[in-house]
Design a protein around this motif. Sequence first.
Motif, short mmCIF file in Angstrom:
data_model
loop_
_atom_site.label_atom_id
_atom_site.label_comp_id
_atom_site.label_asym_id
_atom_site.label_seq_id
_atom_site.Cartn_x
_atom_site.Cartn_y
_atom_site.Cartn_z
N ASN A 232 -8.76 -4.76 0.76
CA ASN A 232 -8.15 -3.24 0.26
C ASN A 232 -6.95 -2.72 0.54
OD1 ASN A 232 -7.98 -1.63 2.82
ND2 ASN A 232 -10.18 -2.51 3.27
N ALA B 232 -10.93 -1.83 -3.27
CA ALA B 232 -11.28 -2.87 -2.54
C ALA B 232 -11.69 -3.92 -3.73
CB ALA B 232 -12.51 -2.70 -1.80
N TRP B 233 -11.40 -5.37 -3.22
CA TRP B 233 -11.79 -6.42 -4.04
C TRP B 233 -12.19 -7.54 -3.31
CZ3 TRP B 233 -7.13 -4.75 -2.80
CH2 TRP B 233 -6.23 -5.77 -2.34
N THR C 186 -13.42 3.09 -3.77
CA THR C 186 -13.99 3.47 -2.51
C THR C 186 -13.71 5.03 -2.15
OG1 THR C 186 -12.51 2.55 -0.82
CG2 THR C 186 -14.49 1.12 -1.77
N ALA D 8 -11.76 -4.64 -9.32
CA ALA D 8 -11.92 -4.21 -7.88
C ALA D 8 -12.89 -3.07 -7.96
CB ALA D 8 -10.47 -3.48 -7.35
N THR E 264 0.74 -1.30 -0.03
CA THR E 264 0.05 0.09 -0.10
C THR E 264 0.90 1.17 -0.10
OG1 THR E 264 -1.91 1.05 1.02
CG2 THR E 264 -0.34 0.21 2.46
N ARG F 185 -19.64 2.76 -5.06
CA ARG F 185 -18.48 2.32 -5.41
C ARG F 185 -18.28 2.35 -7.04
NH1 ARG F 185 -16.59 -2.44 -1.38
NH2 ARG F 185 -17.52 -3.88 -3.24
N GLU G 162 -13.44 -9.37 1.69
CA GLU G 162 -12.93 -8.23 1.03
C GLU G 162 -11.55 -7.79 1.50
OE1 GLU G 162 -15.70 -5.08 -0.34
OE2 GLU G 162 -14.72 -3.70 1.03
#
Length: 96
Positions: A80, A71-72, A61, A58, A22, A39, A78
């Motif tokens: 993210n 997110a997926w 958001t 994905a 990330t 989304r 889920e």
Amino acid sequence: MGSTLVTDEKLQVVLDNVAPCTLPKDAYGPEPLQWLKTRAAVWAWISWPHKAAERLPAWVTGMNDRICVVAWDTDRGERNTVVWRNAVTRRTPEAT
């Protein structure tokens, strides 16, 4: 004493739970994040510390001019992460 052998199944559980890479907060830039009420369906390139990046269906958001919060779905729920905005492209929701 129990076995210390690592089974393929145990190894797969560990690998399935490795967090995606990330972006750090400093990468967000000065613009505030805008959280989306609905989304947006996207394709997102997700980077991992233990394997090659992968392109996943994905949803965005939140976003600003530099980054997207995506997110997926996985078989474990889920997930993210935050990616660069240019790592995301729009998709139709039914496309996978």
